[in-house]
Design an enzyme around this catalytic site. Sequence first.
Site, mmCIF file in Angstrom:
data_model
loop_
_atom_site.group_PDB
_atom_site.id
_atom_site.type_symbol
_atom_site.label_atom_id
_atom_site.label_comp_id
_atom_site.label_asym_id
_atom_site.label_seq_id
_atom_site.Cartn_x
_atom_site.Cartn_y
_atom_site.Cartn_z
ATOM 1 N N THR A 16 0.822 -1.212 0.000
ATOM 2 C CA THR A 16 0.000 0.000 0.000
ATOM 3 C C THR A 16 0.856 1.262 0.000
ATOM 4 O O THR A 16 1.985 1.258 0.516
ATOM 5 C CB THR A 16 -0.900 0.004 1.264
ATOM 6 O OG1 THR A 16 -1.494 1.297 1.408
ATOM 7 C CG2 THR A 16 -0.124 -0.279 2.527
ATOM 8 N N TYR A 50 -1.233 -0.096 10.446
ATOM 9 C CA TYR A 50 -1.568 -0.775 9.183
ATOM 10 C C TYR A 50 -0.405 -0.659 8.197
ATOM 11 O O TYR A 50 0.071 -1.657 7.637
ATOM 12 C CB TYR A 50 -2.844 -0.168 8.592
ATOM 13 C CG TYR A 50 -3.102 -0.599 7.171
ATOM 14 C CD1 TYR A 50 -3.411 -1.912 6.875
ATOM 15 C CD2 TYR A 50 -3.027 0.322 6.120
ATOM 16 C CE1 TYR A 50 -3.629 -2.320 5.558
ATOM 17 C CE2 TYR A 50 -3.247 -0.069 4.814
ATOM 18 C CZ TYR A 50 -3.545 -1.383 4.534
ATOM 19 O OH TYR A 50 -3.746 -1.774 3.235
HETATM 20 N N1 UFG Z 1 -12.944 11.275 2.805
HETATM 21 C C1 UFG Z 1 -13.901 12.243 3.108
HETATM 22 N N2 UFG Z 1 -15.076 11.821 3.640
HETATM 23 C C2 UFG Z 1 -15.363 10.523 3.883
HETATM 24 C C3 UFG Z 1 -14.404 9.539 3.553
HETATM 25 C C4 UFG Z 1 -13.190 9.961 3.012
HETATM 26 O O1 UFG Z 1 -13.670 13.435 2.934
HETATM 27 O O2 UFG Z 1 -16.449 10.217 4.390
HETATM 28 C C5 UFG Z 1 -11.692 11.716 2.212
HETATM 29 C C6 UFG Z 1 -10.481 11.299 3.036
HETATM 30 O O3 UFG Z 1 -10.207 12.250 4.016
HETATM 31 C C7 UFG Z 1 -9.403 11.203 1.951
HETATM 32 C C8 UFG Z 1 -10.183 10.793 0.702
HETATM 33 O O4 UFG Z 1 -11.542 11.075 0.969
HETATM 34 O O5 UFG Z 1 -8.862 12.464 1.728
HETATM 35 C C9 UFG Z 1 -10.064 9.310 0.400
HETATM 36 O O6 UFG Z 1 -10.373 8.593 1.592
HETATM 37 P P1 UFG Z 1 -10.554 7.028 1.622
HETATM 38 O O7 UFG Z 1 -10.899 6.667 3.034
HETATM 39 O O8 UFG Z 1 -11.454 6.600 0.536
HETATM 40 O O9 UFG Z 1 -9.117 6.487 1.248
HETATM 41 P P2 UFG Z 1 -7.732 6.799 1.958
HETATM 42 O O10 UFG Z 1 -6.966 7.691 1.025
HETATM 43 O O11 UFG Z 1 -7.841 7.232 3.347
HETATM 44 O O12 UFG Z 1 -7.196 5.314 2.067
HETATM 45 C C10 UFG Z 1 -6.457 4.702 1.073
HETATM 46 C C11 UFG Z 1 -6.636 3.203 1.169
HETATM 47 C C12 UFG Z 1 -6.059 2.689 2.446
HETATM 48 C C13 UFG Z 1 -4.647 3.140 2.576
HETATM 49 C C14 UFG Z 1 -4.612 4.646 2.485
HETATM 50 C C15 UFG Z 1 -3.236 5.189 2.571
HETATM 51 O O13 UFG Z 1 -7.998 2.890 1.102
HETATM 52 O O14 UFG Z 1 -6.084 1.276 2.453
HETATM 53 O O15 UFG Z 1 -5.137 5.053 1.244
HETATM 54 O O16 UFG Z 1 -3.255 6.387 3.282
HETATM 55 F F1 UFG Z 1 -4.124 2.765 3.749
#
Ligand code: UFG
Length: 327
Positions: free
Chosen positions: A117, A141
């Site tokens: 990841t 993680y």
């Molecule tokens: N976000 C919102 N509102 C929500 C959910 C997410 O604004 O309800 C934003 C988050 O803050 C982030 C973006 O949308 O900026 C994407 O969020 P996700 O939760 O969809 O994905 P992440 O970037 O947090 O997570 C991904 C992978 C993880 C990995 C991570 C690395 O899904 O497995 O990248 O940081 F660990």
Amino acid sequence: MENVLVTGGAGYIGSHTCKALSQAGYQPVVLDNLVYGHDWAVKWGPLEVFDTSDSASVETVIKRYEPIAAIHFAAYAYVGESVTNPAKYYRNNVIGTMKLLDALYAGGVDKLIFSSTCATYGIPDGETISELQPQRPINPYGHTKLMVEQILRDYDAAYGLRSIALRYFNAAGADPHCEIGEDHNPETHLIPLVLDAAGGKRDNITIFGTDYDTPDGTCVRDYIHVTDLAAAHLLALEMLKNGNKTDAYNVGVGHGCSVREVIDAARRLTGKKIEVVEGERRPGDPPFLVAESNRIRDEFGWEPSYSSLDSIVETAWSWHQKHFIND
Ligand code: UFG
């Protein structure tokens, strides 16, 4: 037909990879404890229901199917939970993987593709991330995935297990033929939550932070279509069969979209009103997570086909309607 062992093959990325394997003439043999996976997502080969840490059972499956390689998806992947319950993550993602590796070694399986990841990089120094960036995870993680990357390098040197770790950016979208798609419980990812708001399953979507130093103040992510991600696994398998050495590759598209851009695309493509709440930042979210993906393109010949934001949101919406609204 050659068999490939797929741990976590009943999960989101695992099931799409099973479909790609089957289309390429392999039989995926899925090993999944179904804690987060779904038996309905296993359509292209047998399903064996137990834990990767159950070495004796894994060995029995290896004896029965004689897989030419393994693709290891099975892991816990809730970043927030990994902070509050790290034991669960180290036990499953690290110790569980070591037990799987014992069984692979005992069974003579010497090729492995591993789900890593971009979370292994932590907070990047710049706006894009190459494989040469220092890996400094900021949550358990990410640490578990980085530990396994190290274990895999050492196991190659000592035991001849060749592996490719794929460092995924933000997997999204659904099978373009709508056979499978994303279904997490609980769901925390942006795109399915936005579609929940479009479909009326939730009242609104909260944007986690609007004051980042990014073009529109919201976080920028590299969204990669799950079918393109699955294709990267297939290429990695071919590369290992052709003698590729143990290595790690970013799998992202190489450009980012902001949270607001995702919401705007969902409004346009679904034709629905999506109400937004501007909320606080979510701890641990870097402003930019965007891949430099030239290595996998140059060395594997990988090219994304479905990863425009529109294609991601369209396929995710088709799946969402079929699976969550019409079923
Ligand atoms: N976000 C919102 N509102 C929500 C959910 C997410 O604004 O309800 C934003 C988050 O803050 C982030 C973006 O949308 O900026 C994407 O969020 P996700 O939760 O969809 O994905 P992440 O970037 O947090 O997570 C991904 C992978 C993880 C990995 C991570 C690395 O899904 O497995 O990248 O940081 F660990």
